[in-house]
Design an enzyme around this catalytic site. Structure first.
Site, PDB file in Angstrom:
ATOM      1  N   ASP A 139       0.827  -1.210   0.000  1.00 61.75           N
ATOM      2  CA  ASP A 139       0.000   0.000   0.000  1.00 61.75           C
ATOM      3  C   ASP A 139       0.862   1.262   0.000  1.00 61.75           C
ATOM      4  O   ASP A 139       0.627   2.190   0.779  1.00 61.75           O
ATOM      5  CB  ASP A 139      -0.946  -0.007   1.207  1.00 61.75           C
ATOM      6  CG  ASP A 139      -2.141   0.925   1.025  1.00 61.75           C
ATOM      7  OD1 ASP A 139      -2.429   1.307  -0.129  1.00 61.75           O
ATOM      8  OD2 ASP A 139      -2.788   1.275   2.029  1.00 61.75           O
ATOM      9  N   LYS A 141       1.793   4.707  -1.077  1.00 56.22           N
ATOM     10  CA  LYS A 141       1.103   5.869  -1.644  1.00 56.22           C
ATOM     11  C   LYS A 141       1.472   7.079  -0.788  1.00 56.22           C
ATOM     12  O   LYS A 141       1.971   6.923   0.345  1.00 56.22           O
ATOM     13  CB  LYS A 141      -0.412   5.665  -1.661  1.00 56.22           C
ATOM     14  CG  LYS A 141      -1.033   5.406  -0.279  1.00 56.22           C
ATOM     15  CD  LYS A 141      -2.528   5.172  -0.392  1.00 56.22           C
ATOM     16  CE  LYS A 141      -3.137   4.929   0.997  1.00 56.22           C
ATOM     17  NZ  LYS A 141      -4.603   4.702   0.918  1.00 56.22           N
ATOM     18  N   ASN A 144       0.658   7.250   2.939  1.00 58.35           N
ATOM     19  CA  ASN A 144       1.342   6.316   3.835  1.00 58.35           C
ATOM     20  C   ASN A 144       2.838   6.577   3.937  1.00 58.35           C
ATOM     21  O   ASN A 144       3.599   5.717   4.377  1.00 58.35           O
ATOM     22  CB  ASN A 144       1.109   4.872   3.372  1.00 58.35           C
ATOM     23  CG  ASN A 144      -0.327   4.427   3.620  1.00 58.35           C
ATOM     24  OD1 ASN A 144      -1.037   5.026   4.425  1.00 58.35           O
ATOM     25  ND2 ASN A 144      -0.753   3.396   2.918  1.00 58.35           N
ATOM     26  N   ASP A 157       2.427   2.968   7.987  1.00 59.59           N
ATOM     27  CA  ASP A 157       1.185   2.207   7.809  1.00 59.59           C
ATOM     28  C   ASP A 157       1.428   0.854   7.158  1.00 59.59           C
ATOM     29  O   ASP A 157       1.199   0.666   5.956  1.00 59.59           O
ATOM     30  CB  ASP A 157       0.162   3.019   7.010  1.00 59.59           C
ATOM     31  CG  ASP A 157      -1.255   2.497   7.225  1.00 59.59           C
ATOM     32  OD1 ASP A 157      -1.394   1.341   7.657  1.00 59.59           O
ATOM     33  OD2 ASP A 157      -2.216   3.237   6.969  1.00 59.59           O
ATOM     34  N   THR A 174      -4.837   0.534  -2.453  1.00 60.07           N
ATOM     35  CA  THR A 174      -5.643   1.634  -2.959  1.00 60.07           C
ATOM     36  C   THR A 174      -5.805   1.512  -4.462  1.00 60.07           C
ATOM     37  O   THR A 174      -4.834   1.253  -5.170  1.00 60.07           O
ATOM     38  CB  THR A 174      -4.951   2.973  -2.600  1.00 60.07           C
ATOM     39  OG1 THR A 174      -4.754   3.018  -1.178  1.00 60.07           O
ATOM     40  CG2 THR A 174      -5.810   4.158  -3.022  1.00 60.07           C
TER      41      THR A 174
END
Length: 248
Positions: A139, A141, A144, A157, A174
């Protein structure tokens, strides 16, 4: 904060002075905090057990704690320890003073080539650390990624992270950052993080993800077809890098 590395240490809420809220998550909030004896400043992530149970996220949290607590890298947010009481679980995290990279990106709209290259280099270094330990973040992005006091990035995260098996088919992360093999529910490995790296580079330079569209079905199709459309301001070297990690 040497005490946090001592396995015999049992933390409790009274060991910390709680300050202002830093952010809000799905299962609770993050607060600025200071350990009473050492005066060391941390971020305290507070999650409600009832919410974790309701959303069947207890196993996910245990995995996050197990993996992140063993990762040591200047570009990975440190998890010092954790504790819990009757109603809540508390994670003791490194405090990233400058907040989310997402907020900085939105404020600036896009980063210049030098800034983007510096940031991507740091993320590559952190991902190499993760992958060398068979950990897939899943994840990556801007939301995070945090910024420390010295301006260095910190991958945070690890809620979707997993120890990389030979194949994995779970869809997570996401939408704008999902790799084609995830959307097609095919087996995948740590290369899904490298796909995210390409998407991240594009967003750094352009200000939005490459496959973003108001219609999710269009987004899915553009991802599967690797339909990347470059504005003129993205130079050839950047395009080559993005294409390289996207087509691995």
């Amino acid at each position: 904060m040497s005490k946090t590395t001592a396995p015999e240490m049992v933390w409790k809420l009274s060991d910390f002075e709680i300050g202002r809220a830093l952010g809000k998550g799905k299962f609770g909030n993050v607060y600025l905090a200071r350990e009473v004896k050492s005066k060391y400043v941390v971020a305290l992530k507070v999650m409600f057990k009832a919410d974790l149970t309701k959303h069947k996220a207890v196993h996910q949290l245990k995995r996050e704690i197990e993996i992140q607590s063993h990762l040591r890298h200047p570009n990975i947010l440190r998890l010092f320890g954790y504790f819990y009481d009757d109603n809540r679980v508390y994670l003791i995290l490194e405090y990233a003073k400058e907040g989310e990279l997402y907020d900085k990106l939105r404020k600036m709209h896009a980063f210049d080539n030098q800034t983007a290259a510096n940031y991507i280099y740091q993320i590559i270094d952190a991902l190499e650390c993760c992958h060398s330990r068979k950990v897939i973040h899943r994840d990556i992005k801007p939301e995070n990624i945090l910024i420390g006091a010295n301006g260095d990035l910190k991958i945070a995260d690890f809620g979707w992270c997993v120890h990389s098996p030979s194949s994995r088919e779970t869809v997570c992360g996401t939408l704008d950052y999902l790799a084609p093999e995830m959307i097609l529910r095919q087996p995948y490995n740590e290369k899904v993080d490298l796909w995210c790296l390409g998407v991240l580079t594009y967003e750094f330079l352009v200000g939005k993800p490459p496959f973003e569209h108001k219609d999710q079905l269009v987004t899915y199709k553009r991802i599967v077809n690797v339909d990347v459309q470059y504005p003129n301001e993205v130079n050839d070297l950047a395009r080559s890098f993005i294409n390289g990690v996207s087509l691995l």
